[in-house]
Motif scaffolding. Structure first.
Motif, PDB file in Angstrom:
ATOM      1  N   GLY A  60      45.320 -19.530   4.432  1.00  0.00           N
ATOM      2  CA  GLY A  60      46.280 -20.723   5.291  1.00  0.00           C
ATOM      3  C   GLY A  60      47.680 -20.323   4.891  1.00  0.00           C
ATOM      4  O   GLY A  60      48.434 -20.401   6.375  1.00  0.00           O
ATOM      5  N   ASP A  61      48.299 -21.189   4.491  1.00  0.00           N
ATOM      6  CA  ASP A  61      49.735 -21.194   3.405  1.00  0.00           C
ATOM      7  C   ASP A  61      49.833 -20.306   2.668  1.00  0.00           C
ATOM      8  O   ASP A  61      50.434 -20.586   1.772  1.00  0.00           O
ATOM      9  CB  ASP A  61      49.993 -22.718   3.844  1.00  0.00           C
ATOM     10  CG  ASP A  61      49.122 -23.408   2.819  1.00  0.00           C
ATOM     11  OD1 ASP A  61      48.155 -22.768   2.255  1.00  0.00           O
ATOM     12  OD2 ASP A  61      49.827 -24.450   2.592  1.00  0.00           O
ATOM     13  N   GLY A 107      52.284 -29.846  15.026  1.00  0.00           N
ATOM     14  CA  GLY A 107      50.808 -28.890  15.383  1.00  0.00           C
ATOM     15  C   GLY A 107      51.146 -27.511  15.413  1.00  0.00           C
ATOM     16  O   GLY A 107      52.208 -26.871  13.923  1.00  0.00           O
ATOM     17  N   HIS A 108      50.098 -26.670  15.058  1.00  0.00           N
ATOM     18  CA  HIS A 108      50.211 -25.732  15.221  1.00  0.00           C
ATOM     19  C   HIS A 108      50.728 -24.396  15.449  1.00  0.00           C
ATOM     20  O   HIS A 108      51.487 -23.372  14.809  1.00  0.00           O
ATOM     21  CB  HIS A 108      48.599 -25.191  15.747  1.00  0.00           C
ATOM     22  CG  HIS A 108      47.468 -25.823  14.851  1.00  0.00           C
ATOM     23  ND1 HIS A 108      47.014 -25.868  13.975  1.00  0.00           N
ATOM     24  CD2 HIS A 108      46.203 -26.717  15.586  1.00  0.00           C
ATOM     25  CE1 HIS A 108      46.058 -26.010  13.527  1.00  0.00           C
ATOM     26  NE2 HIS A 108      45.470 -26.991  14.384  1.00  0.00           N
ATOM     27  N   GLY A 157      53.113 -25.126  13.120  1.00  0.00           N
ATOM     28  CA  GLY A 157      53.142 -23.924  11.664  1.00  0.00           C
ATOM     29  C   GLY A 157      52.779 -22.709  11.881  1.00  0.00           C
ATOM     30  O   GLY A 157      53.115 -22.343  10.489  1.00  0.00           O
ATOM     31  N   ASP A 158      52.045 -22.586  12.912  1.00  0.00           N
ATOM     32  CA  ASP A 158      52.516 -20.516  13.074  1.00  0.00           C
ATOM     33  C   ASP A 158      53.823 -20.112  13.174  1.00  0.00           C
ATOM     34  O   ASP A 158      54.065 -19.513  12.128  1.00  0.00           O
ATOM     35  CB  ASP A 158      52.315 -20.804  14.395  1.00  0.00           C
ATOM     36  CG  ASP A 158      49.944 -20.567  14.347  1.00  0.00           C
ATOM     37  OD1 ASP A 158      49.742 -21.180  13.582  1.00  0.00           O
ATOM     38  OD2 ASP A 158      49.895 -20.296  15.359  1.00  0.00           O
ATOM     39  N   LYS A 214      51.608 -28.871   4.744  1.00  0.00           N
ATOM     40  CA  LYS A 214      50.764 -28.919   5.658  1.00  0.00           C
ATOM     41  C   LYS A 214      51.336 -30.697   6.491  1.00  0.00           C
ATOM     42  O   LYS A 214      50.925 -31.284   7.733  1.00  0.00           O
ATOM     43  CB  LYS A 214      50.123 -30.166   4.729  1.00  0.00           C
ATOM     44  CG  LYS A 214      48.582 -31.062   5.168  1.00  0.00           C
ATOM     45  CD  LYS A 214      47.628 -31.753   3.957  1.00  0.00           C
ATOM     46  CE  LYS A 214      46.630 -32.022   4.982  1.00  0.00           C
ATOM     47  NZ  LYS A 214      45.560 -31.690   5.777  1.00  0.00           N
ATOM     48  N   GLY A 240      44.210 -32.021  11.514  1.00  0.00           N
ATOM     49  CA  GLY A 240      44.823 -29.971  11.093  1.00  0.00           C
ATOM     50  C   GLY A 240      43.729 -29.439  12.275  1.00  0.00           C
ATOM     51  O   GLY A 240      44.240 -27.890  12.078  1.00  0.00           O
ATOM     52  N   HIS A 241      42.740 -29.394  12.251  1.00  0.00           N
ATOM     53  CA  HIS A 241      41.971 -28.721  13.884  1.00  0.00           C
ATOM     54  C   HIS A 241      41.389 -29.611  14.445  1.00  0.00           C
ATOM     55  O   HIS A 241      40.473 -29.334  15.647  1.00  0.00           O
ATOM     56  CB  HIS A 241      40.249 -28.596  12.770  1.00  0.00           C
ATOM     57  CG  HIS A 241      40.339 -28.030  11.358  1.00  0.00           C
ATOM     58  ND1 HIS A 241      40.536 -29.389  10.363  1.00  0.00           N
ATOM     59  CD2 HIS A 241      39.990 -27.331  10.489  1.00  0.00           C
ATOM     60  CE1 HIS A 241      41.014 -27.963   9.014  1.00  0.00           C
ATOM     61  NE2 HIS A 241      40.484 -27.189   9.320  1.00  0.00           N
ATOM     62  N   ASN A 244      52.992 -28.728   9.647  1.00  0.00           N
ATOM     63  CA  ASN A 244      51.298 -28.726  10.995  1.00  0.00           C
ATOM     64  C   ASN A 244      51.212 -29.633  11.043  1.00  0.00           C
ATOM     65  O   ASN A 244      50.121 -30.357  12.608  1.00  0.00           O
ATOM     66  CB  ASN A 244      50.604 -27.666  10.027  1.00  0.00           C
ATOM     67  CG  ASN A 244      49.058 -27.207  10.591  1.00  0.00           C
ATOM     68  OD1 ASN A 244      50.128 -26.361  11.764  1.00  0.00           O
ATOM     69  ND2 ASN A 244      47.909 -27.090  10.352  1.00  0.00           N
ATOM     70  N   ASP A 245      51.184 -31.229  10.595  1.00  0.00           N
ATOM     71  CA  ASP A 245      50.014 -32.572  10.700  1.00  0.00           C
ATOM     72  C   ASP A 245      50.637 -32.768  11.566  1.00  0.00           C
ATOM     73  O   ASP A 245      50.750 -33.613  12.449  1.00  0.00           O
ATOM     74  CB  ASP A 245      49.889 -33.624   9.763  1.00  0.00           C
ATOM     75  CG  ASP A 245      48.554 -32.760   8.510  1.00  0.00           C
ATOM     76  OD1 ASP A 245      47.582 -31.998   9.226  1.00  0.00           O
ATOM     77  OD2 ASP A 245      48.742 -33.428   7.906  1.00  0.00           O
TER      78      ASP A 245
END
Length: 750
Positions: free
Chosen positions: A406-407, A376-377, A380-381, A369, A633-634, A372-373
């Motif tokens: 997700g993770d 960015g996504h 995270g990917d 997290k 997060g979204h 990702n936060d």
């Protein structure tokens, strides 16, 4: 015929001469294959023997309801219009002359067409008709047409036929009727042959132009013909394929059994589609669909077999992609949750009759997290891809690794004891501990929490197995992360975990039986003294069924953990808007909290719009609160959600602002009206100068961006005074007003 007519022209003939003329006419009629030939044969006789210059031939039934004069010939003086007439159609209905001709029992004579009531005066005037003679052509009792003779104009005048002329006309008509019937039959046959030829040519052109292959076989299974598409498909020329019998060169030897069976069924008259494998001339294999059928003769006997052959390589490739996507995670290439559960089900069934033991592991990344936060996504990917690769490298070929959330990852260690699985899990954790995820100029350490459970003959079900692994992983994460926890039925940590899970049934009961209750907490304008109506934030409580109220801290962890947030948020939105509609004149702005899970639920946005419209609440009185971490997060979904409802007229408040490390960077991309400064910065600003500076900075930047601010956790008068000095717009907290039931709040407002 010409010499005979010249010799007798202008004289009244004896019966022998008339018979000779009739015989010559019959010979010409025998060679008349078209209707025009019939007219050409008797026209000279009509003019030279009978003395009538106007000659025509009419046929009934060529067009429904019409009599067709297929040709019109005349000599001598006539109008320019009459010369142009070669064929005309006259309606049969209501024409007394045609009705009389169709009776077929006598010659119809009109001595003077200008005055006879049976004639069509428009046509008479056009053609300048005078005397008209129509001799019916009768065959097998039916009138099929007539031959016509006559005079025109004042020069010819009125000249009715003599007795011998009438008798000769009738004799001539009998032969012409036979000739006309034969000509019409020949014309119909010619049309049928032409139609058949056209149809065959059209069918051949279609077959030739078909993109699918086309093959023709005789009743013995010999290949008679193939189209260009079939040759292009297989790589064989038409010359290489025509005339040969099975096995055909495009049949792979390994596929003989299946293809021969389809071939045998087809030759036995069992026509259905077959999916087969063919082989090109160069040896390449490709899948096809073969659709066989048969051509039959009039007796219903099969004379040929035909088949269309379609190359379905692209479809099969697409199906394989779809099948792969259905069981694999697009991001990491690992199996997905569906594949994971299928493997578990297979192993579970195997253990019913064997003493095998496997170990199921749930793996949950600990710092995902943060990456990702803050990055960015995309970051995270990439982290998930690299971690999945490292995990896979630590496993044996017979083990399975899947991405199940997700993770979250699922790992199945085949034929392993718990001790052996512990070594693998520890090795995996050590590998991850040595790993640093690099993104641009930043570096991150990543850990993993692991829950383990054995799969053997004592396992109750796959559902229980998954729940046990999830619970063990949850306990490992709660114990400080980076831990491994083994499931055991008498584990006190798991007992506490099950306590959390029991909340799921209570939450379901509250949703089903309307046992949630709306509370609210006031939000006040620090500077304004004018009352603009109630400004508050809706809060959620649960009734315990015994008159007590359960705070959200007791049930919200289970709501989020078990993905019930979207359903709970639907309850809140529906009931909050219904309450606002009842008190519309007393409220200024009410805030409704939404979770990140609701943002990620595609139908939720439409649900909210429908509820707003149905409630009738003015859109500008509605504010939706989304936490900063949920929005980030979204991000793309949050942007879409905010844009749609902002255009609708609603407002948005970003809750817990300042808790993320890149708050201001994301703020520019979101349509936010109000920032709620995270309470951790507000609660002690009277004693903590750093937090005071943070609150001041957030407010100043928000003001520059045209946004209002709300300070949370305003606990006392000193904090309120400092906030007023800074310029913060609104305050919220126990020092201003405590949460209370919404109906009580509206009463106190009054």
């Amino acid at each position: 015929m010409e010499q005979l007519l010249k010799a007798i022209k202008g004289t009244e003939l004896e019966p022998a001469q008339l018979n000779k003329v009739l015989l010559q006419l019959c010979k010409q009629l025998e060679r008349a294959w078209k209707v025009e030939d019939i007219l050409n044969a008797y026209s000279p006789v009509a003019r030279e023997v009978l003395g009538y210059p106007q000659v025509w031939l009419a046929v009934f039934g060529e067009r429904e309801g019409m009599v067709t004069i297929l040709s019109h010939r005349s000599e001598g003086e006539e109008t320019a219009v009459s010369r142009l007439i070669q064929s005309i159609d006259i309606p049969m209905a209501g024409d007394p002359m045609i009705d009389e001709i169709m009776e077929g029992d006598h010659v119809v004579v009109v001595e003077d067409a200008r005055i006879d009531p049976r004639t069509n005066k428009d046509i008479v005037a056009l053609l300048q008709n005078r005397t008209i003679i129509n001799v019916p052509l009768v065959l097998a009792g039916h009138s099929i047409g007539s031959i016509g003779l006559g005079t025109y104009g004042d020069i010819e005048g009125v000249r009715p036929p003599k007795t011998w002329q009438l008798e000769f006309m009738q004799a001539m008509a009998a032969h012409i009727a036979v000739a006309l019937d034969r000509a019409r039959f020949m014309a119909a046959r010619k049309r049928a042959e032409d139609d058949l030829k056209t149809a065959v040519e059209f069918a051949n052109s279609l077959i030739h132009a078909m993109q699918d292959g086309f093959s023709v076989l005789d009743i013995d299974g010999r290949q008679l013909d193939v189209n260009p598409a079939f040759c292009a498909m297989t790589g064989f020329s038409k010359e290489e394929l025509v005339g040969i019998k099975a096995p055909f060169p495009y049949w792979p030897q390994e596929e003989y059994d299946g293809i021969y069976e389809a071939f045998r069924q087809t030759l036995a008259g069992q026509f259905r589609s077959f999916e087969l494998v063919f082989q090109k001339k160069n040896g390449d294999r490709f899948p096809v669909v073969v659709n066989p059928s048969a051509i039959r003769n009039a007796a219903g006997e099969i004379v040929n077999y035909i088949a269309t052959v379609k190359d379905i390589s692209e479809r099969k490739a697409a199906e394989n992609i779809i099948k792969f996507q259905a069981t694999h995670d697009e991001l990491t290439g690992l199996g997905n949750r569906r594949a994971f559960e299928q493997i578990l089900q297979q192993l579970f069934e195997q253990t019913r009759n064997h003493t095998q033991q496997h170990v199921l592991c749930y793996l949950d990344l600990d710092e995902f997290k943060v990456v990702n936060d803050t990055c960015g996504h995309a970051a995270g990917d990439e982290l998930l891809r690299q971690v999945a690769h490292r995990f896979n490298a630590s496993l044996r070929a017979e083990d399975h690794l899947c991405r199940i959330g997700g993770d979250e990852f699922g790992m199945i260690l085949h034929n392993q004891s718990i001790e052996q699985a512990m070594h693998i899990a520890e090795r995996l954790q050590q590998s991850l501990a040595a790993f640093r995820f690099q993104w641009q100029d930043r570096s991150f350490a990543v850990g993993v929490s692991i829950g383990m459970v054995t799969l053997n003959q004592h396992t109750e079900s796959v559902g229980v197995l998954l729940q046990s692994a999830d619970s063990a992983c949850y306990v490992a994460k709660d114990a400080g992360r980076g831990r491994i926890h083994i499931f055991a039925n008498d584990d006190p940590a798991l007992a506490q975990r099950y306590g959390v899970m029991e909340w799921v049934s209570r939450i379901e009961n509250a949703l089903s039986n309307n046992m949630f209750e709306l509370y609210a907490q006031s939000i006040v304008d620090i500077h304004e003294t004018t009352d603009h109506g109630l400004h508050c934030e809706f809060l959620l409580r649960m009734r315990d069924g015994q008159g007590g109220i359960i705070p959200p801290g007791s049930f919200m962890p289970a709501v989020e953990r078990y993905h019930l947030s979207a359903r709970v948020d639907r309850w809140v939105v529906k009931h909050a808007l219904a309450w606002m509609a009842k008190h519309i004149d007393q409220i200024g702005l009410c805030s409704i909290n939404l979770s990140g899970q609701s943002l990620g639920d595609p139908p939720f946005l439409q649900f909210v719009q429908d509820e707003i419209i149905q409630s009738g609440v003015p859109h500008e009185k509605i504010c939706f609160e989304i936490t900063e971490t949920a929005a980030i997060g979204h991000l793309e979904i949050a942007q879409q959600f905010m844009n749609r409802l902002s255009n609708f007229g609603c407002k948005f408040s970003l809750d817990d602002f300042g808790s993320g490390l890149s708050s201001f960077a994301y703020l520019r991309t979101l349509r936010v009206d109000i920032l709620k400064i995270d309470g951790q910065f507000v609660r002690d600003i009277e004693t903590n100068p750093i937090n005071l500076a943070m609150v001041k900075s957030i407010h100043e930047i928000a003001s520059l961006m045209g946004k209002r601010t709300v300070a949370e956790f305003v606990e006392n008068r000193e904090i309120l005074t400092l906030l007023k000095g800074i310029g913060v717009t609104y305050g919220q907290g126990y020092g201003i007003g405590k949460p209370m039931p919404v109906d009580q709040m509206i009463r106190e407002k009054d």
